[in-house]
Design a protein around this motif. Structure first.
Motif, short mmCIF file in Angstrom:
data_model
loop_
_atom_site.label_atom_id
_atom_site.label_comp_id
_atom_site.label_asym_id
_atom_site.label_seq_id
_atom_site.Cartn_x
_atom_site.Cartn_y
_atom_site.Cartn_z
N GLY A 184 9.86 51.69 -12.26
CA GLY A 184 9.50 52.33 -12.96
C GLY A 184 10.17 53.73 -14.30
O GLY A 184 9.71 54.24 -15.17
N SER A 185 11.57 53.53 -13.87
CA SER A 185 12.88 54.17 -14.82
C SER A 185 12.61 54.06 -16.32
O SER A 185 11.95 52.20 -16.47
CB SER A 185 13.63 54.02 -14.12
OG SER A 185 14.15 55.20 -13.19
N VAL A 186 13.26 54.40 -16.96
CA VAL A 186 13.22 53.66 -19.02
C VAL A 186 15.25 54.34 -19.34
O VAL A 186 15.00 55.41 -19.34
CB VAL A 186 12.36 54.36 -19.66
CG1 VAL A 186 12.89 54.18 -20.91
CG2 VAL A 186 11.11 54.40 -19.48
N ASP A 187 15.25 52.93 -19.06
CA ASP A 187 17.14 53.29 -19.37
C ASP A 187 17.13 53.84 -21.28
O ASP A 187 16.48 53.37 -21.47
CB ASP A 187 18.26 51.81 -19.29
CG ASP A 187 17.93 51.79 -17.73
OD1 ASP A 187 17.37 50.08 -17.24
OD2 ASP A 187 18.59 52.75 -17.05
N PRO A 188 18.14 54.44 -21.06
CA PRO A 188 18.64 54.14 -22.55
C PRO A 188 18.81 52.97 -23.02
O PRO A 188 19.27 52.73 -22.83
CB PRO A 188 19.15 55.75 -22.69
CG PRO A 188 20.51 55.18 -20.72
CD PRO A 188 19.48 54.89 -20.06
N LEU A 189 18.61 52.99 -24.25
CA LEU A 189 18.82 52.49 -25.42
C LEU A 189 20.39 52.48 -26.45
O LEU A 189 20.59 51.69 -26.83
CB LEU A 189 18.06 51.91 -26.34
CG LEU A 189 17.13 51.72 -25.76
CD1 LEU A 189 15.61 51.49 -27.39
CD2 LEU A 189 16.54 50.47 -25.29
N TRP A 190 20.84 53.76 -25.67
CA TRP A 190 22.99 54.06 -26.62
C TRP A 190 22.92 53.21 -25.89
O TRP A 190 23.65 52.91 -25.16
CB TRP A 190 22.59 55.14 -26.28
CG TRP A 190 22.18 56.68 -26.84
CD1 TRP A 190 20.90 57.06 -26.30
CD2 TRP A 190 21.97 57.22 -29.01
NE1 TRP A 190 20.19 58.11 -27.08
CE2 TRP A 190 20.65 57.66 -28.78
CE3 TRP A 190 22.43 56.51 -29.29
CZ2 TRP A 190 20.60 58.62 -29.76
CZ3 TRP A 190 22.06 57.17 -30.96
CH2 TRP A 190 21.02 58.33 -30.78
N LEU A 191 23.95 52.85 -26.50
CA LEU A 191 25.17 51.99 -26.12
C LEU A 191 26.57 52.96 -26.17
O LEU A 191 26.18 54.27 -25.52
CB LEU A 191 26.50 51.67 -27.27
CG LEU A 191 25.47 51.23 -28.75
CD1 LEU A 191 26.24 50.83 -30.30
CD2 LEU A 191 25.19 49.18 -28.18
N ASP A 192 27.12 52.44 -24.78
CA ASP A 192 27.83 53.15 -24.16
C ASP A 192 28.32 54.22 -24.64
O ASP A 192 28.84 55.54 -23.53
CB ASP A 192 28.82 52.16 -22.75
CG ASP A 192 27.66 51.30 -21.41
OD1 ASP A 192 28.37 50.77 -21.45
OD2 ASP A 192 26.30 51.17 -21.95
N VAL A 193 28.94 54.12 -25.42
CA VAL A 193 29.56 54.73 -26.11
C VAL A 193 29.41 56.17 -27.03
O VAL A 193 29.79 56.94 -26.81
CB VAL A 193 31.50 53.57 -27.50
CG1 VAL A 193 31.73 52.93 -26.66
CG2 VAL A 193 29.66 53.28 -28.20
N ASP A 194 27.92 55.92 -27.23
CA ASP A 194 27.03 57.04 -27.22
C ASP A 194 26.33 58.13 -25.80
O ASP A 194 26.05 58.69 -26.14
CB ASP A 194 25.95 57.02 -28.03
CG ASP A 194 26.90 56.07 -29.26
OD1 ASP A 194 26.85 54.77 -29.98
OD2 ASP A 194 27.74 56.58 -30.36
#
Lengths: 211, 222
Positions: free
Chosen positions: B179-189
């Motif tokens: 049910g979670s939504v992961d961030p789309l940001w690159l890891d460095v961001d």
């Protein structure tokens, strides 16, 4: 033989220091207009160079282009024996009438004519009162070519050789200018581009001019 | 980086300062805001504009690095115009990256009302072969109205970052990856996003330590 599009890209990349962004305010069509003016400057320079070198004015063959299929119609002012046609562009202001090199017609009945006889403005007012050999006489006013002939030329097609940068409506056509005079075209065009880019532009969408 | 990892790191930073606990609901409230805040920073906040020079120190379009950072949020879609040459703006759009048309992706220029007549009346670059568009009332209006094959690349916010959970037998939240939504940001961001989240937490907890840590990350990098 560089095309107009090639030269436009070359000059713009030099002015912008690299590939141009698509939202550049200097557009290819705008540069194309400046290139045409640059060719005129180059042809004028060539003419003056000839005077300096040979003491007589002329333009190098490379600046000339031949245009055919130019329709001839009756004179719009209704003068009997007068005819007119529209040139592809206004002839350059070289000498008295060196902008147009030659005019002839290619008649389906009579074949290719001899070259017609050019007149200058100084000759126009009295040439009809002087004895003259048979032939067709012509002069241009702006982009209109006038012809005087005892034969009916209406409907015939003229072949005109004149100084021209080529077909300015087709960016993929070759620019009609010899390579040794292209630097003049480039200098003129680049100056225009850089001047355009150096101008202040309004920053606010407020209906007011630049302060 | 998954949302679970981000939540744990933020919990670690808060707990290290012994400043409390961030509930999942609080985390889910602040993370989308922190994400949008960082996106706004990369777009170029207009508060940083200088007089006569409308450019921020960091702004989209400066170089490929910033565009790479925002690339997970940029998408392209084909536009369908109505008879008046209009179309609605897409959902969640934040910034128009480019509008192109035709096989060679010629740029459709954005025109403000100050210049509309000049463009429509141009004989050097007629709109028939050099289309333009304006933005009004949440709609794009194209000139000419008959322009076709138009595609638009926009920067959009993602679906809100969410740490979903189920309650165990002791009523403690347990991470639910489905049910979670992961961030789309690159890891460095993600550290930049978390730093902004911590700034919000620091304000909420009135914690100088958390706020200072957040500011250290934002100003000095990782």
């Amino acid at each position: 033989m560089p095309t107009r599009r090639y030269l436009i890209e070359e000059y713009m990349r030099e002015a912008y220091g690299g590939f141009i962004t698509d939202d550049a305010s200097v557009t290819p069509n705008l540069v194309n207009g400046w290139i045409d003016e640059g060719v005129a400057v180059a042809a004028k320079t060539n003419y003056l160079d000839a005077i300096k070198i040979d003491g007589t004015g002329y333009s190098n063959n490379s600046f000339y282009a031949t245009f055919s299929g130019i329709s001839i119609s009756a004179d719009a002012a209704g003068r009997f024996g007068y005819f007119q046609a529209t040139l592809p562009q206004i002839a350059l202001g070289l000498g008295a009438n060196e902008g147009v090199g030659s005019v002839r017609i290619n008649s389906s009945e009579l074949g290719l004519s001899n070259s017609f006889i050019p007149l200058t403005q100084n000759q126009l007012e009295y040439f009809e009162n002087l004895p003259r050999p048979n032939g067709v006489y012509y002069w241009n006013e702006g982009s209109t070519l006038f012809l005087v002939s005892k034969l009916n030329l209406t409907g015939e097609k003229a072949i005109v050789r004149m100084i021209s940068g080529g077909d300015s409506t087709n960016l993929d056509s070759a620019l009609n200018c010899p390579s040794d005079y292209l630097p003049i075209v480039k200098d003129y065009t680049l100056k225009a581009i850089l001047n355009h880019r150096a101008q202040s532009r309004p920053q606010a969408n407020d209906g007011a001019d630049i302060q | 980086m998954t949302v679970d990892t981000a939540y744990k790191i933020i919990q670690f930073a808060i707990n290290k300062s012994q400043n409390g606990y961030l509930t999942p609901d609080e985390f889910n409230l602040i993370m989308p805001q922190a994400s949008t805040s960082y996106m706004a920073y990369l777009l170029g906040p207009f508060q940083k504009y200088q007089n006569g020079r409308p450019m921020a120190p960091v702004e989209i379009g400066y170089n490929g690095i910033i565009l790479e950072r925002l690339s997970p949020f940029i998408s392209t879609e084909i536009l369908t115009l109505d008879g008046s040459g209009q179309t609605d703006m897409p959902e969640n759009w934040q910034h128009i990256v480019a509008i192109n048309y035709g096989a060679k992706k010629q740029r459709v220029r954005f025109v403000q009302q100050d210049s509309l007549f000049s463009y429509l009346d141009s004989v050097i670059d007629p709109v028939e072969s050099n289309p333009i568009y304006t933005i009004e009332g949440g709609k794009l209006t194209f000139y000419p109205a008959t322009v076709s094959g138009v595609s638009m690349s926009t920067l959009k916010t993602q679906e809100p970052i969410k740490w979903a959970f189920n309650l165990d037998s002791n009523n403690r939240p347990v991470y639910d990856p489905d049910g979670s939504v992961d961030p789309l940001w690159l890891d460095v961001d993600m550290f930049e996003v978390m730093a902004r989240a911590l700034a919000l937490v620091g304000v909420n907890l009135q914690s100088q330590a958390v706020a200072q840590y957040s500011e250290m990350i934002k100003q000095g990098g990782q």
